[in-house]
Design a protein around this motif. Structure first.
Motif, PDB file in Angstrom:
ATOM      1  N   SER A 177      63.105 -16.033 -77.136  1.00 13.36           N
ATOM      2  CA  SER A 177      61.965 -15.320 -76.571  1.00 13.36           C
ATOM      3  C   SER A 177      61.434 -16.145 -75.402  1.00 13.36           C
ATOM      4  N   LEU A 196      60.872 -11.613 -72.796  1.00 15.00           N
ATOM      5  CA  LEU A 196      62.050 -11.406 -73.636  1.00 15.00           C
ATOM      6  C   LEU A 196      61.685 -11.719 -75.078  1.00 15.00           C
ATOM      7  N   HIS A 251      63.321 -12.140 -78.989  1.00 14.58           N
ATOM      8  CA  HIS A 251      64.356 -12.224 -80.025  1.00 14.58           C
ATOM      9  C   HIS A 251      65.728 -11.776 -79.510  1.00 14.58           C
ATOM     10  N   VAL A 252      66.149 -12.359 -78.411  1.00 14.52           N
ATOM     11  CA  VAL A 252      67.419 -11.986 -77.790  1.00 14.52           C
ATOM     12  C   VAL A 252      68.545 -12.850 -78.344  1.00 14.52           C
ATOM     13  N   ASN A 253      69.596 -12.205 -78.814  1.00 19.16           N
ATOM     14  CA  ASN A 253      70.825 -12.872 -79.227  1.00 19.16           C
ATOM     15  C   ASN A 253      71.946 -12.421 -78.301  1.00 19.16           C
ATOM     16  N   PHE A 254      72.717 -13.389 -77.821  1.00 15.42           N
ATOM     17  CA  PHE A 254      73.730 -13.079 -76.813  1.00 15.42           C
ATOM     18  C   PHE A 254      74.765 -14.198 -76.770  1.00 15.42           C
ATOM     19  N   PHE A 283      66.292 -13.158 -68.085  1.00 17.25           N
ATOM     20  CA  PHE A 283      67.444 -13.397 -68.947  1.00 17.25           C
ATOM     21  C   PHE A 283      68.443 -14.323 -68.265  1.00 17.25           C
ATOM     22  N   LEU A 334      68.955  -3.794 -71.829  1.00 13.02           N
ATOM     23  CA  LEU A 334      67.831  -4.696 -72.058  1.00 13.02           C
ATOM     24  C   LEU A 334      66.530  -4.023 -71.658  1.00 13.02           C
ATOM     25  N   HIS A 393      63.941  -6.620 -74.973  1.00 15.07           N
ATOM     26  CA  HIS A 393      64.799  -7.021 -76.088  1.00 15.07           C
ATOM     27  C   HIS A 393      66.119  -6.290 -75.898  1.00 15.07           C
ATOM     28  N   VAL A 394      67.105  -6.612 -76.680  1.00 12.29           N
ATOM     29  CA  VAL A 394      68.391  -5.936 -76.584  1.00 12.29           C
ATOM     30  C   VAL A 394      68.290  -4.603 -77.322  1.00 12.29           C
ATOM     31  N   GLU A 412      74.095  -2.665 -77.367  1.00  7.79           N
ATOM     32  CA  GLU A 412      75.172  -3.334 -76.648  1.00  7.79           C
ATOM     33  C   GLU A 412      76.504  -2.913 -77.225  1.00  7.79           C
TER      34      GLU A 412
END
Length: 266
Positions: free
Chosen positions: A10, A19, A21-24, A45, A193, A196-197, A200
């Motif tokens: 975040s 942003l 809780h972004v997982n990537f 990002f 995006l 948040h995501v 995908e």
């Protein structure tokens, strides 16, 4: 190991969470496109990946010795500054003329080394920024709306060139774009995006996702129609010939519909 991995990241600007809780993750050789409306956190990002902003929470991991080439959305230069393209490529560290020439050739502007930066068109300027990024011999190439100075046919050529660079160099490519009908067809994976995501996956999956349609289904029918046209071609072979004819029409005979769709998606 992935080149870059974000875990529950975040980012906040003051009290505003940009942003959440972004997982990537991105692996070598992938082309990943990030789409989203204005203000959705796309540039933040990229800045988190580079390390230009620190997460308020979560973790950003980068492969050891990772080399990143970055093509920004804009790079303001004083128009009165007398600096050639060759000199620009040698800032802040001097670059051998042969290396600069090779990078400009890869960016498809081989004859610009002696030109003044202030004399370049928007598209030429972006390609010089691409050449500058390539000088880093990147493992990961980041493109932040890098085709903003190009028309629709120029954008298509640019992304074909990025695909060729991926194949020749084996680097990963992460790009932010609004040009959905061009970029999605070139991507292995698309991330939608909006702070948040939202969703995908492969382009076909994202284009049909309710979250994607909620963001882009109003006011961007042109871009979505162009993309759905490509999608029909992929899965309905009876329309192959008609698609080929129509695609040639968009790319060569009358670029206006695609250009209008591109503008609508901005």
């Amino acid at each position: 190991m992935s080149l870059v991995q974000l875990e529950d990241v975040s980012v906040a600007h003051g009290r505003n969470t940009v942003l959440s809780h972004v997982n990537f993750r991105i692996d070598r050789g992938e082309i990943v496109t990030v789409v989203g409306p204005n203000g959705s956190g796309k540039s933040t990002f990229l800045r988190a990946i580079i390390g230009a902003v620190r997460p308020a929470r979560g973790r950003v991991s980068r492969a050891k010795g990772l080399r990143i080439g970055y093509v920004p959305q804009k790079l303001p230069l004083d128009p009165t500054l007398p600096i050639t393209v060759g000199r620009f490529l040698s800032l802040p560290t001097r670059v051998a003329p042969e290396a600069a020439k090779s990078a400009l050739a890869e960016a498809e502007v081989p004859d610009l080394a002696g030109r003044q930066m202030s004399d370049l068109s928007g598209g030429q300027f972006q390609r010089v920024l691409l050449a500058r990024a390539l000088l880093a011999q990147p493992d990961l190439l980041l493109l932040d709306e890098a085709t903003q100075g190009l028309d629709q046919p120029g954008s298509a050529r640019f992304y074909r060139q990025i695909e060729a660079l991926r194949q020749e160099r084996g680097c990963a490519v992460l790009m932010v774009s609004h040009e959905l009908h061009v970029v999605m067809s070139a991507s292995d994976r698309v991330i939608c995006l909006n702070g948040h995501v939202c969703c995908e996956g492969q382009p076909e999956h994202v284009a049909s996702a309710p979250e994607y349609r909620a963001l882009f289904g109003t006011g961007t029918q042109g871009a979505l129609a162009l993309y759905r046209h490509d999608h029909d071609h992929d899965h309905d072979h009876a329309h192959d010939h008609a698609h080929d004819h129509a695609q040639g029409h968009h790319d060569h005979a009358d670029p206006a519909p695609a250009a209008q769709a591109q503008e609508a998606a901005r």
